[in-house]
Design a protein around this motif. Sequence first.
Motif, short mmCIF file in Angstrom:
data_model
loop_
_atom_site.label_atom_id
_atom_site.label_comp_id
_atom_site.label_asym_id
_atom_site.label_seq_id
_atom_site.Cartn_x
_atom_site.Cartn_y
_atom_site.Cartn_z
N GLY A 81 42.22 42.12 44.67
CA GLY A 81 42.27 40.69 44.96
C GLY A 81 40.97 40.00 44.66
N TYR B 70 35.97 45.86 38.76
CA TYR B 70 37.29 46.19 39.30
C TYR B 70 37.82 47.41 38.56
CZ TYR B 70 37.82 41.90 41.99
OH TYR B 70 37.68 40.89 42.91
N HIS B 101 46.22 40.67 37.46
CA HIS B 101 44.96 41.10 38.06
C HIS B 101 44.00 41.51 36.96
CE1 HIS B 101 42.07 42.72 40.83
NE2 HIS B 101 42.83 42.47 41.87
N SER B 112 39.65 36.81 39.44
CA SER B 112 39.99 38.24 39.54
C SER B 112 41.49 38.46 39.64
CB SER B 112 39.29 38.87 40.75
OG SER B 112 39.61 38.14 41.93
N VAL B 113 42.19 37.52 40.26
CA VAL B 113 43.63 37.67 40.42
C VAL B 113 44.27 36.29 40.44
CG1 VAL B 113 43.48 37.73 42.95
CG2 VAL B 113 45.46 38.73 41.83
#
Lengths: 81, 163
Positions: A81, B70, B101, B112-113
Amino acid sequence: MSVPVLFFASYADLFGSRRLMVPLEPPCTIAEIVQALRLFPGGERLPGRPLVAVNQVWMLDQQAVVQPDDEVAIIPPVAGG
Amino acid sequence: MTRLPLFRRSPVADFAVEPRVARRVDLVHKQIDIVDLFQSVVSPAAGAVSLFIGTVRDVNDGRAVSGIDYEAYHSMAQAELERIVEEVETGTEGLSIAVVHRLGTLAVGEISVAIAAAHPHRAAAVKASQLVIEQLKQRVPIWKQEHYIDGDRKWIDPTSPLR
């Protein structure tokens, strides 16, 4: 015979690897795999009940049985997220 | 221009080559195009599209953040996101949801998302986008390693009591 186990993120750092061959004969349980992993360098720092996925599905039951060719992953706390 | 797989064009014909429901989830290493994401869910039946956009924040737990890496268990993250979208869409008729994502190294302020949820009515659209991000944060095997301006790096553990 051995069971390949995948690691990611902090657990890959912990074991210094993204994939280890655990010397167990499948079918075996997740609890047995986790127990065997504790003997690897870094394995002593695994939490008591790490998250596990088998074939890309969460497996909460530590007594679930892993078959040959199953994809087993030990998964650190997720933080997307 | 970035295109979601849903709208990926055939090299020989100007029509979508994949059915609309085939792929609504993507993990990408390039910048997320929120207009494309919006276009992948909007339809004449939609009276509302709720967009959730997560971005990289410059401070976490009082430490100055310079960027985030990530990482994903790619095949499972894809599958789990698809399961979440399926569950949320099944729970409310008329929803159309897409999720992207980002993976790799992101700078502060980057997306990021992104989640888009379309529905004939706004309440269902807003609720769906919130459900998806909450489920994503709990269930999808993606991790972030924060980089701090002092050069230190740390894997984030949302379950740690120290946080």
